[in-house]
Design a protein around this motif. Structure first.
Motif, PDB file in Angstrom:
ATOM      1  N   ASN A 189       0.168  41.690 -17.577  1.00  0.00           N
ATOM      2  CA  ASN A 189       1.579  41.496 -17.329  1.00  0.00           C
ATOM      3  C   ASN A 189       1.790  41.172 -15.849  1.00  0.00           C
ATOM      4  O   ASN A 189       1.407  41.933 -14.972  1.00  0.00           O
ATOM      5  N   VAL A 190       2.430  40.064 -15.599  1.00  0.00           N
ATOM      6  CA  VAL A 190       2.627  39.585 -14.230  1.00  0.00           C
ATOM      7  C   VAL A 190       3.526  40.528 -13.434  1.00  0.00           C
ATOM      8  O   VAL A 190       3.271  40.803 -12.258  1.00  0.00           O
ATOM      9  N   ALA A 191       4.567  41.040 -14.054  1.00  0.00           N
ATOM     10  CA  ALA A 191       5.482  41.953 -13.356  1.00  0.00           C
ATOM     11  C   ALA A 191       4.758  43.227 -12.923  1.00  0.00           C
ATOM     12  O   ALA A 191       4.965  43.730 -11.813  1.00  0.00           O
ATOM     13  N   LEU A 192       3.914  43.751 -13.790  1.00  0.00           N
ATOM     14  CA  LEU A 192       3.154  44.957 -13.471  1.00  0.00           C
ATOM     15  C   LEU A 192       2.175  44.696 -12.331  1.00  0.00           C
ATOM     16  O   LEU A 192       2.039  45.513 -11.415  1.00  0.00           O
ATOM     17  N   GLN A 193       1.519  43.566 -12.347  1.00  0.00           N
ATOM     18  CA  GLN A 193       0.596  43.208 -11.277  1.00  0.00           C
ATOM     19  C   GLN A 193       1.330  43.034  -9.952  1.00  0.00           C
ATOM     20  O   GLN A 193       0.838  43.455  -8.895  1.00  0.00           O
ATOM     21  N   ALA A 194       2.517  42.441  -9.993  1.00  0.00           N
ATOM     22  CA  ALA A 194       3.309  42.260  -8.780  1.00  0.00           C
ATOM     23  C   ALA A 194       3.727  43.612  -8.206  1.00  0.00           C
ATOM     24  O   ALA A 194       3.661  43.825  -6.989  1.00  0.00           O
ATOM     25  N   ARG A 195       4.132  44.537  -9.069  1.00  0.00           N
ATOM     26  CA  ARG A 195       4.536  45.871  -8.610  1.00  0.00           C
ATOM     27  C   ARG A 195       3.342  46.618  -8.017  1.00  0.00           C
ATOM     28  O   ARG A 195       3.468  47.296  -7.001  1.00  0.00           O
ATOM     29  N   ALA A 196       2.180  46.500  -8.648  1.00  0.00           N
ATOM     30  CA  ALA A 196       0.973  47.147  -8.124  1.00  0.00           C
ATOM     31  C   ALA A 196       0.618  46.580  -6.753  1.00  0.00           C
ATOM     32  O   ALA A 196       0.246  47.324  -5.840  1.00  0.00           O
ATOM     33  N   PHE A 197       0.742  45.278  -6.585  1.00  0.00           N
ATOM     34  CA  PHE A 197       0.466  44.650  -5.293  1.00  0.00           C
ATOM     35  C   PHE A 197       1.434  45.167  -4.237  1.00  0.00           C
ATOM     36  O   PHE A 197       1.034  45.513  -3.125  1.00  0.00           O
ATOM     37  N   GLU A 198       2.718  45.232  -4.579  1.00  0.00           N
ATOM     38  CA  GLU A 198       3.733  45.730  -3.645  1.00  0.00           C
ATOM     39  C   GLU A 198       3.449  47.183  -3.259  1.00  0.00           C
ATOM     40  O   GLU A 198       3.588  47.559  -2.098  1.00  0.00           O
ATOM     41  N   ALA A 199       3.054  48.000  -4.232  1.00  0.00           N
ATOM     42  CA  ALA A 199       2.752  49.409  -3.963  1.00  0.00           C
ATOM     43  C   ALA A 199       1.560  49.533  -3.021  1.00  0.00           C
ATOM     44  O   ALA A 199       1.567  50.361  -2.105  1.00  0.00           O
ATOM     45  N   ARG A 200       0.524  48.717  -3.222  1.00  0.00           N
ATOM     46  CA  ARG A 200      -0.645  48.738  -2.337  1.00  0.00           C
ATOM     47  C   ARG A 200      -0.259  48.317  -0.920  1.00  0.00           C
ATOM     48  O   ARG A 200      -0.699  48.922   0.057  1.00  0.00           O
ATOM     49  N   GLN A 201       0.589  47.302  -0.816  1.00  0.00           N
ATOM     50  CA  GLN A 201       1.054  46.854   0.495  1.00  0.00           C
ATOM     51  C   GLN A 201       1.830  47.966   1.202  1.00  0.00           C
ATOM     52  O   GLN A 201       1.633  48.212   2.388  1.00  0.00           O
ATOM     53  N   GLU A 202       2.707  48.620   0.465  1.00  0.00           N
ATOM     54  CA  GLU A 202       3.506  49.702   1.029  1.00  0.00           C
ATOM     55  C   GLU A 202       2.609  50.855   1.484  1.00  0.00           C
ATOM     56  O   GLU A 202       2.787  51.391   2.584  1.00  0.00           O
ATOM     57  N   LEU A 203       1.646  51.226   0.655  1.00  0.00           N
ATOM     58  CA  LEU A 203       0.726  52.307   1.013  1.00  0.00           C
ATOM     59  C   LEU A 203      -0.087  51.938   2.251  1.00  0.00           C
ATOM     60  O   LEU A 203      -0.268  52.757   3.152  1.00  0.00           O
ATOM     61  N   THR A 204      -0.543  50.719   2.327  1.00  0.00           N
ATOM     62  CA  THR A 204      -1.301  50.254   3.490  1.00  0.00           C
ATOM     63  C   THR A 204      -0.464  50.371   4.757  1.00  0.00           C
ATOM     64  O   THR A 204      -0.956  50.823   5.803  1.00  0.00           O
ATOM     65  N   GLN A 205       0.804  49.998   4.679  1.00  0.00           N
ATOM     66  CA  GLN A 205       1.693  50.099   5.837  1.00  0.00           C
ATOM     67  C   GLN A 205       1.929  51.550   6.241  1.00  0.00           C
ATOM     68  O   GLN A 205       1.946  51.877   7.427  1.00  0.00           O
ATOM     69  N   LEU A 206       2.111  52.424   5.261  1.00  0.00           N
ATOM     70  CA  LEU A 206       2.333  53.838   5.557  1.00  0.00           C
ATOM     71  C   LEU A 206       1.102  54.465   6.207  1.00  0.00           C
ATOM     72  O   LEU A 206       1.209  55.199   7.188  1.00  0.00           O
ATOM     73  N   ILE A 207      -0.068  54.168   5.673  1.00  0.00           N
ATOM     74  CA  ILE A 207      -1.308  54.722   6.215  1.00  0.00           C
ATOM     75  C   ILE A 207      -1.561  54.193   7.628  1.00  0.00           C
ATOM     76  O   ILE A 207      -2.047  54.920   8.489  1.00  0.00           O
ATOM     77  N   ALA A 208      -1.187  52.964   7.881  1.00  0.00           N
ATOM     78  CA  ALA A 208      -1.385  52.380   9.212  1.00  0.00           C
ATOM     79  C   ALA A 208      -0.584  53.120  10.279  1.00  0.00           C
ATOM     80  O   ALA A 208      -0.956  53.103  11.452  1.00  0.00           O
ATOM     81  N   LYS A 209       0.486  53.790   9.891  1.00  0.00           N
ATOM     82  CA  LYS A 209       1.318  54.530  10.844  1.00  0.00           C
ATOM     83  C   LYS A 209       0.730  55.891  11.212  1.00  0.00           C
ATOM     84  O   LYS A 209       1.184  56.523  12.150  1.00  0.00           O
ATOM     85  N   LEU A 210      -0.270  56.340  10.469  1.00  0.00           N
ATOM     86  CA  LEU A 210      -0.902  57.627  10.747  1.00  0.00           C
ATOM     87  C   LEU A 210      -1.830  57.506  11.952  1.00  0.00           C
ATOM     88  O   LEU A 210      -2.322  56.420  12.257  1.00  0.00           O
ATOM     89  N   ASP A 211      -2.101  58.646  12.602  1.00  0.00           N
ATOM     90  CA  ASP A 211      -3.083  58.592  13.678  1.00  0.00           C
ATOM     91  C   ASP A 211      -4.483  58.505  13.076  1.00  0.00           C
ATOM     92  O   ASP A 211      -4.666  58.659  11.863  1.00  0.00           O
TER      93      ASP A 211
END
Length: 70
Positions: free
Chosen positions: A1-23
């Motif tokens: 499902n394309v919508a599910l894959q898009a949401r998973a990609f967005e979630a990974r991007q968001e997590l990557t950004q959040l982790i990048a803010k950690l020391d």
């Protein structure tokens, strides 16, 4: 499902950004436990402190990441 894959990609991007803010130490704990599947004993040996302290620190970090997602 394309919508599910898009949401998973967005979630990974968001997590990557959040982790990048950690020391570096916080990032290393999360990466060690979640990516490398290190035990709390291993984390304690590598980062100092007790296994229980590593578990508590990781728990607080994960709660903080979850809360910052909104």
């Amino acid at each position: 499902n394309v919508a599910l894959q898009a949401r998973a990609f967005e979630a990974r991007q968001e997590l990557t950004q959040l982790i990048a803010k950690l020391d570096a130490h916080e990032r290393a704990l999360i990466e060690g436990r979640l990516l490398d599947q290190a035990s709390y004993d291993d984390l304690a040996g590598k980062h100092g402190g007790s296994p229980e302290a590593a578990r508590q620190k990781l728990s607080r970090l994960l709660r903080r990441l979850k809360a910052s997602r909104g």
